[in-house]
Design an enzyme around this catalytic site. Sequence first.
Site, PDB file in Angstrom:
ATOM      1  N   GLU A 157       0.801  -1.230   0.000  1.00  0.00           N
ATOM      2  CA  GLU A 157       0.000   0.000   0.000  1.00  0.00           C
ATOM      3  C   GLU A 157       0.834   1.280   0.000  1.00  0.00           C
ATOM      4  O   GLU A 157       0.547   2.190  -0.785  1.00  0.00           O
ATOM      5  CB  GLU A 157      -0.995  -0.026   1.177  1.00  0.00           C
ATOM      6  CG  GLU A 157      -2.126  -1.014   0.903  1.00  0.00           C
ATOM      7  CD  GLU A 157      -2.951  -1.372   2.125  1.00  0.00           C
ATOM      8  OE1 GLU A 157      -2.775  -0.725   3.187  1.00  0.00           O
ATOM      9  OE2 GLU A 157      -3.780  -2.293   2.026  1.00  0.00           O
ATOM     10  N   ASP A 180      -0.794   6.405   7.050  1.00  0.00           N
ATOM     11  CA  ASP A 180      -2.076   5.905   6.561  1.00  0.00           C
ATOM     12  C   ASP A 180      -3.017   5.635   7.731  1.00  0.00           C
ATOM     13  O   ASP A 180      -2.839   4.655   8.464  1.00  0.00           O
ATOM     14  CB  ASP A 180      -1.814   4.616   5.739  1.00  0.00           C
ATOM     15  CG  ASP A 180      -3.094   4.013   5.160  1.00  0.00           C
ATOM     16  OD1 ASP A 180      -4.205   4.459   5.522  1.00  0.00           O
ATOM     17  OD2 ASP A 180      -2.982   3.075   4.344  1.00  0.00           O
TER      18      ASP A 180
HETATM   19  P1  ADP Z   1      -9.476   1.650   4.982  1.00  0.00           P
HETATM   20  O1  ADP Z   1      -8.105   1.854   4.477  1.00  0.00           O
HETATM   21  O2  ADP Z   1      -9.516   1.144   6.391  1.00  0.00           O
HETATM   22  O3  ADP Z   1     -10.328   0.851   4.058  1.00  0.00           O
HETATM   23  P2  ADP Z   1     -10.300   4.377   4.320  1.00  0.00           P
HETATM   24  O4  ADP Z   1      -8.989   4.900   3.891  1.00  0.00           O
HETATM   25  O5  ADP Z   1     -11.344   4.257   3.291  1.00  0.00           O
HETATM   26  O6  ADP Z   1     -10.159   3.063   5.145  1.00  0.00           O
HETATM   27  O7  ADP Z   1     -10.805   5.326   5.489  1.00  0.00           O
HETATM   28  C1  ADP Z   1     -12.042   5.128   6.077  1.00  0.00           C
HETATM   29  C2  ADP Z   1     -12.141   6.028   7.274  1.00  0.00           C
HETATM   30  O8  ADP Z   1     -11.976   7.385   6.859  1.00  0.00           O
HETATM   31  C3  ADP Z   1     -13.482   5.947   7.948  1.00  0.00           C
HETATM   32  O9  ADP Z   1     -13.299   5.893   9.352  1.00  0.00           O
HETATM   33  C4  ADP Z   1     -14.150   7.261   7.576  1.00  0.00           C
HETATM   34  O10 ADP Z   1     -15.063   7.711   8.558  1.00  0.00           O
HETATM   35  C5  ADP Z   1     -12.969   8.170   7.488  1.00  0.00           C
HETATM   36  N1  ADP Z   1     -13.241   9.344   6.661  1.00  0.00           N
HETATM   37  C6  ADP Z   1     -13.614   9.376   5.362  1.00  0.00           C
HETATM   38  N2  ADP Z   1     -13.812  10.649   4.960  1.00  0.00           N
HETATM   39  C7  ADP Z   1     -13.554  11.435   6.034  1.00  0.00           C
HETATM   40  C8  ADP Z   1     -13.618  12.845   6.269  1.00  0.00           C
HETATM   41  N3  ADP Z   1     -13.981  13.700   5.306  1.00  0.00           N
HETATM   42  N4  ADP Z   1     -13.276  13.302   7.502  1.00  0.00           N
HETATM   43  C9  ADP Z   1     -12.928  12.439   8.490  1.00  0.00           C
HETATM   44  N5  ADP Z   1     -12.871  11.108   8.326  1.00  0.00           N
HETATM   45  C10 ADP Z   1     -13.202  10.605   7.125  1.00  0.00           C
HETATM   46 MG    MG Z   2      -6.627   1.809   3.317  1.00  0.00          MG
END
Ligand code: ADP
Ligand code: MG
Length: 578
Positions: A157, A180
């Site tokens: 990643e 991340d």
């Molecule tokens: P993963 O890598 O675990 O699949 P992501 O990178 O998609 O996760 O991140 C998901 C997280 O980011 C969730 O907890 C979501 O609530 C948070 N998130 C997404 N957009 C925002 C935002 N605009 N502000 C704060 N947190 C956010």
């Molecule tokens: Mg991720």
Amino acid sequence: MNPNSPILGIDLGTTNSLVGVVDSGFPILLADENGSRSTPSAVCIAQDGSISVGAVALRQRALHPTRTITSVKRLIGRRPGEAGWTPPYSLSELKTSPVEVSAEILKHLKAVAEHALEQSVSQAVITVPAYFNDAQRNATKRAGELAGLEVLRILSEPTAAALAYGLDKLSEHQKIAVYDLGGGTFDISVLEMHDGTFQVLSTAGDTQLGGDDIDRLLAEFIAQKLNLPPHDIRVLEASEAVKKRLSTDDTASFNGLDITRADLEKIARPWIERTRIHCLRALSDAGVKAEQLDEVILVGGSTRMPLVRDYVREIFGREPNTSQNPDEAIALGATIQAGILGGSLRQVLLLDVTPLSLGIETFGGLMNIIIPRNTTIPAKAGEMFTNAVANQDSMLIRILQGERELAKDNWELGRIEVPFPSGPKGSARVGVQFSIDADGILHVLARDTATHQDTTLQISGTAVDVEDERVEQMISESVDFAFEDMNERIWTEAKLKAEELLPAVDAALDQLADAISAEEKSAVVSQAATVRVLLAATDHDAKALKAATQLLDEATQSLAVMLIDRAMEESLVRRGLV
Ligand code: ADP
Ligand code: MG
């Protein structure tokens, strides 16, 4: 298998998964029928065995918490109990496995892509955390195969994120940190980039720390204020929405309750502060100090929170790079890797003009342009150089790229050493030729015209393939520093001239000691002294040095005339003609 079908780039995330493809030379992420580019990594297995994936599955969570599988990435490739996390569902009761659940998510992404592209796809690049071991990587690969995808590469990643940020296109050697913070996990990696390949130097993190924790705490806060059950899934979902809103707005309301960003930050801060220790650990494991990093890049949806950005700035003592969409960067990087593997990205990487000037360093540290910027390729140009110092038997040629007047402000692409027979100053004749072929490869040829000995060097890619942003920066710097640069060029040229003149003046004064008047002599001596004072001054007054050197040059010329007159006179006297 259709050889023309595109290769998918997939971010199989703990919370959200995304899929992309290179289309007409550009990496793009694909949206589902609802226009969403992000699919919740959730799978619901209903009583009758029917399976739903993504947002549809997540909607079942409130009704069927034990049938809705989320965060399965935490379990993949691990033995029971090894993950140190107890899910609210039992995979064995649901008669499934982490690989099968992941395969369902991948099948869904494959279908989203096929629908968007209106063609079938069968190959993919899938990302995994840098710390995933062989078992976890193999299990992810098996999930891909089970979904009907040939997995061409399992990509780390942070490497994918670096690709998305375009860091592979920078010519020099870099060290970067990728921070991340996703939904359920926090990963920090330190990478080293070398000739376009990345090596993960260290990785650290917390598999139980992410945006979900903040949602839960905010839900408790909201539930208490509104007298609601804190673990209600609707309160939890509303809390996530409020949290996201507060990344851009100062207040958000839910059921008449106003929640401020300050409220959220008070709740979130202790959690976010837990990332610090992992960052320090990753830096120390990599043997890298924060100030040695070239970039700190932010990945994961939770890094959209201003508090996280502030905190990262505090930990690393620098502005994090936020040029990419944090929740899409990994998928974008996977897509770029897929495009490179499939050969569809070469087109965009190669421009057909030189974005920056190419040249060599000349005596005195100046840039001598051989192929100017914006020259269409293929292109060829050359120049002749000589030795600046007597008895030199080789010349070091530094190949430079950039728009600045001084060699040191431009980028060095390579260097070659050209041997030649030693002789007096100015006796060597070395021709330097630059040619850029249609593939953007720069060939440098240096030839000693006396011996016909050739020295060659090939520089691939970098001559033409420079990231737009760096080109812009170089050009804007060349404009910003135009005055200082020009001053330095005038200074250097005047300095070289002065250094040549001063010993000549001293020698002439010696020989003419008795032939010139005291006034003439003191005028020349004081002019030489002025030049010496200006040369030694640290403020590099180029105009003054140039003027003083010019006056000294004139004075020397009159001395030279006198020397010639005197030589003639002596010869006439010797021949008895006077
Ligand atoms: P993963 O890598 O675990 O699949 P992501 O990178 O998609 O996760 O991140 C998901 C997280 O980011 C969730 O907890 C979501 O609530 C948070 N998130 C997404 N957009 C925002 C935002 N605009 N502000 C704060 N947190 C956010
Ligand atoms: Mg991720």
